[in-house]
Enzyme design. Structure first.
Site, PDB file in Angstrom:
ATOM      1  N   LYS A 128       0.850  -1.201   0.000  1.00 50.82           N
ATOM      2  CA  LYS A 128       0.000   0.000   0.000  1.00 50.82           C
ATOM      3  C   LYS A 128       0.883   1.248   0.000  1.00 50.82           C
ATOM      4  CE  LYS A 128      -0.605   0.212   5.011  1.00 50.82           C
ATOM      5  NZ  LYS A 128      -1.541   0.534   6.067  1.00 50.82           N
TER       6      LYS A 128
ATOM      7  N   ARG B  89      -9.400   1.318  15.528  1.00 52.03           N
ATOM      8  CA  ARG B  89      -9.323   1.862  14.181  1.00 52.03           C
ATOM      9  C   ARG B  89     -10.387   1.078  13.430  1.00 52.03           C
ATOM     10  NH1 ARG B  89      -3.589   1.886  10.889  1.00 52.03           N
ATOM     11  NH2 ARG B  89      -4.175  -0.237  10.422  1.00 52.03           N
TER      12      ARG B  89
ATOM     13  N   TYR C 276      15.454  30.683   2.181  1.00 50.00           N
ATOM     14  CA  TYR C 276      14.324  31.437   2.745  1.00 50.00           C
ATOM     15  C   TYR C 276      14.489  31.656   4.244  1.00 50.00           C
ATOM     16  CZ  TYR C 276      11.545  30.538  -1.473  1.00 50.00           C
ATOM     17  OH  TYR C 276      11.063  30.491  -2.745  1.00 50.00           O
TER      18      TYR C 276
HETATM   19  C1  LIG Z   1      -3.662  -3.774   8.545  1.00 48.61           C
HETATM   20  C2  LIG Z   1      -2.196  -3.728   8.324  1.00 48.61           C
HETATM   21  N1  LIG Z   1      -1.516  -4.865   8.244  1.00 48.61           N
HETATM   22  C3  LIG Z   1      -0.185  -4.888   8.051  1.00 48.61           C
HETATM   23  C4  LIG Z   1       0.528  -3.715   7.924  1.00 48.61           C
HETATM   24  C5  LIG Z   1       2.018  -3.779   7.737  1.00 48.61           C
HETATM   25  O1  LIG Z   1       2.665  -3.282   8.873  1.00 48.61           O
HETATM   26  P1  LIG Z   1       4.256  -3.143   8.886  1.00 48.61           P
HETATM   27  O2  LIG Z   1       4.577  -2.153   7.836  1.00 48.61           O
HETATM   28  O3  LIG Z   1       4.566  -2.665  10.253  1.00 48.61           O
HETATM   29  O4  LIG Z   1       4.786  -4.483   8.560  1.00 48.61           O
HETATM   30  C6  LIG Z   1      -0.141  -2.508   8.027  1.00 48.61           C
HETATM   31  C7  LIG Z   1       0.616  -1.256   7.935  1.00 48.61           C
HETATM   32  O5  LIG Z   1       0.273  -0.228   8.414  1.00 48.61           O
HETATM   33  C8  LIG Z   1      -1.542  -2.510   8.221  1.00 48.61           C
HETATM   34  O6  LIG Z   1      -2.230  -1.362   8.320  1.00 48.61           O
END
Ligand SMILES: Cc1ncc(COP(=O)(O)O)c(C=O)c1O
Length: 382
Positions: free
Chosen positions: A39, A137, A275
Site C-alpha cells: 500500500k 481503528r 528562505y
Molecule cells: C492492517 C495492516 N496490516 C499490516 C501492515 C504492515 O505493517 P508493517 O509495515 O509494520 O509491517 C499494516 C501497515 O500499516 C496494516 O495497516
C-alpha cells in the site's frame, strides 16, 4: 526518458527486496502464507516495480490500501491475490468483485452491498472480516459480532476467506503485554465465530514486528510491510528481538534516492542561505544547489539538519529546504561539480543515509519518510 535522465530518481535494489522476502519466508512455518504489503505506493518504493518483484518472488498475497491500487496492479499485469486493507466505499464494491480483490470488511453496510454486487454478477466473493481488539481503528467490536455473524450467514454469495486484526502497541515498546491482551481478545472473537459455524480459511494478525517477534501471531498468513523494504519497524523491535535471544534477521534497505547537482557557487562569509535567512555563513564556502525539495517528499524539517552524500562524503543541508530545491555545503568536496550525483537517502561510497536518521531529524518514523517520497519520481529497479 530513462529514469536516470530525470533530475532525480529512486533506485530499487532487486536483490535487497528479494532477500528481505526470503528472510521472512524462512521465519514462517511451512504452509504459513506471506503477504507483501504494497500500500501507499509500496511505502514509497513504487507500486508496480515492487508488485512485480513480489509476484516474481511468489508471495501469496499483496496488501493494498484501496481499489485504485488493485486496478493499477492488474493494469500492470500483476494478478497475485490482493487484499484491500483500507476502506472500500460502498459504490466501489462492484469494482472489487470485477477485479477479483478481497476486501477487508467491518461495516454491515459493506457486507450487504458486497453480497448484492456478487449476487448480481453470479459470483461468490471472498472477503476478510477485521476484528477490533484494541487499536480502535477499523474493526468489528466484540458486542457487534453477533450481527455480523448473522449477516455473513445470510450472504450466500460471500466467502469468509479471512479474519484478522491489527496490533496497536507492538512496535513502540519492549513491553508487549498489550499485544498479548489483544491476541487473547482476538482468539475469543474467533472462537465465537467458529462456535457459530463460521470458519475463516485464513487467520492473520501479524505485521512486520509481530512476524519477527512472535510466532504465535503468524496463524495462516502474515502481512509484512516496512521490513520487506529492509527497515526495522522501530529500535524497540530490534531490541526486543535481542532481548528474546533471537539472532535479529538481517534486513537490507531497498531504496536509494538520487539527484544531481544543479549549480555550484562560492558564497562569501556573512551571507545568508535560503528562505528566512536561517543559515549565515561564518567563512567563505562552496555551495551546491540540488533540484529536490519538500514537494518531492524531502521534508522541510530536514532544513539545517540533514546531510546528503556527494562524492561519498557528507554534505550538510544549509538553510531551509525549499519546495523544489535544497542547498548543501560542498566546501570540503572539491570534486563536486554540476551534475555530480547526490544521494539523499541510501548508500554512496562507504557512507549511508538511513530512513531512520532522517526520521529522527523530523521527529517521525521511517514509514513516513519513505512513504511520502513523491510518486512522480521515477523508480528504477537495479
Ligand atoms: C492492517 C495492516 N496490516 C499490516 C501492515 C504492515 O505493517 P508493517 O509495515 O509494520 O509491517 C499494516 C501497515 O500499516 C496494516 O495497516
Amino acid at each position: 526518458m530513462t529514469p536516470t535522465a530525470h533530475i532525480q530518481h529512486i533506485e530499487i535494489s532487486r536483490d535487497a527486496y528479494l532477500h528481505n522476502l526470503d528472510t521472512f519466508r524462512r521465519l514462517l512455518a511451512p504452509g504459513c502464507r506471506l503477504m507483501a504489503v504494497v500500500k501507499a505506493n509500496a511505502y514509497g518504493h513504487g507500486l508496480l516495480p515492487i508488485g512485480r518483484l513480489a509476484a516474481e518472488a511468489g508471495v501469496d498475497y499483496l496488501g493494498v490500501n484501496c481499489v485504485e491500487e488493485v486496478a493499477a496492479l492488474r493494469a500492470g499485469g500483476i494478478g497475485t491475490p490482493t487484499v484491500i486493507l483500507g476502506y472500500v466505499p460502498l459504490h466501489q464494491l462492484g469494482d472489487v468483485v470485477e477485479l477479483n480483490a478481497e476486501p477487508v470488511l467491518y461495516n454491515l453496510e459493506s457486507v450487504d452491498r458486497l453480497q448484492a454486487e456478487s449476487a448480481r454478477r453470479g459470483r461468490r466473493s471472498p472477503f476478510h472480516l477485521k476484528l477490533e481488539t484494541g487499536v480502535h481503528r477499523q474493526g468489528v467490536m466484540a458486542d457487534a459480532l453477533p450481527a455480523f455473524i448473522e449477516a455473513v450467514r445470510r450472504s450466500d454469495h460471500l466467502v469468509l476467506q479471512g479474519v484478522g486484526m491489527h496490533f496497536a502497541n507492538i512496535e513502540d515498546t519492549t513491553d508487549h503485554s498489550f499485544a498479548q491482551l489483544q491476541l487473547a481478545a482476538y482468539r475469543r472473537m474467533v472462537a465465537a465465530l467458529e462456535a457459530a459455524g463460521l470458519s475463516p480459511r485464513l487467520q492473520h494478525t501479524a505485521c512486520s514486528a509481530a512476524t519477527i517477534l512472535f510466532a504465535s501471531t503468524h496463524f495462516d498468513l502474515v502481512r509484512v510491510g516496512i521490513s520487506s523494504y529492509g527497515l526495522w519497524p522501530s529500535k524497540e523491535t530490534y531490541l526486543s528481538a535481542i532481548l528474546q535471544n533471537q539472532q535479529p534477521p538481517v534486513l537490507r534497505p531497498v531504496l536509494t534516492w538520487k539527484t544531481r547537482v544543479a549549480q555550484i557557487k562560492d558564497v562569501p562569509a556573512n551571507a545568508y542561505v535560503g528562505y528566512g535567512c536561517s543559515y549565515r555563513t561564518t567563512q567563505p564556502i562552496r555551495l551546491a544547489v540540488l533540484p529536490v525539495g519538500y514537494a518531492d517528499g524531502y521534508d522541510r524539517g530536514l532544513s539545517n539538519q540533514a546531510h546528503v552524500l556527494i562524492g561519498g562524503r557528507w554534505a550538510p543541508v544549509l538553510g531551509r529546504v525549499c519546495m523544489n530545491m535544497t542547498m548543501v555545503d560542498v566546501t570540503h568536496i572539491p570534486d563536486a561539480a554540476v551534475e555530480s550525483e547526490a544521494v539523499l537517502l541510501g548508500n554512496q561510497g562507504d557512507n549511508r543515509i538511513t530512513a531512520d536518521e532522517l526520521a529522527a531529524l523530523c521527529h517521525t518514523i521511517n514509514y513516513e519518510i519513505v512513504s511520502r517520497i513523491g510518486a512522480h519520481i521515477p523508480r528504477l529497479v537495479v
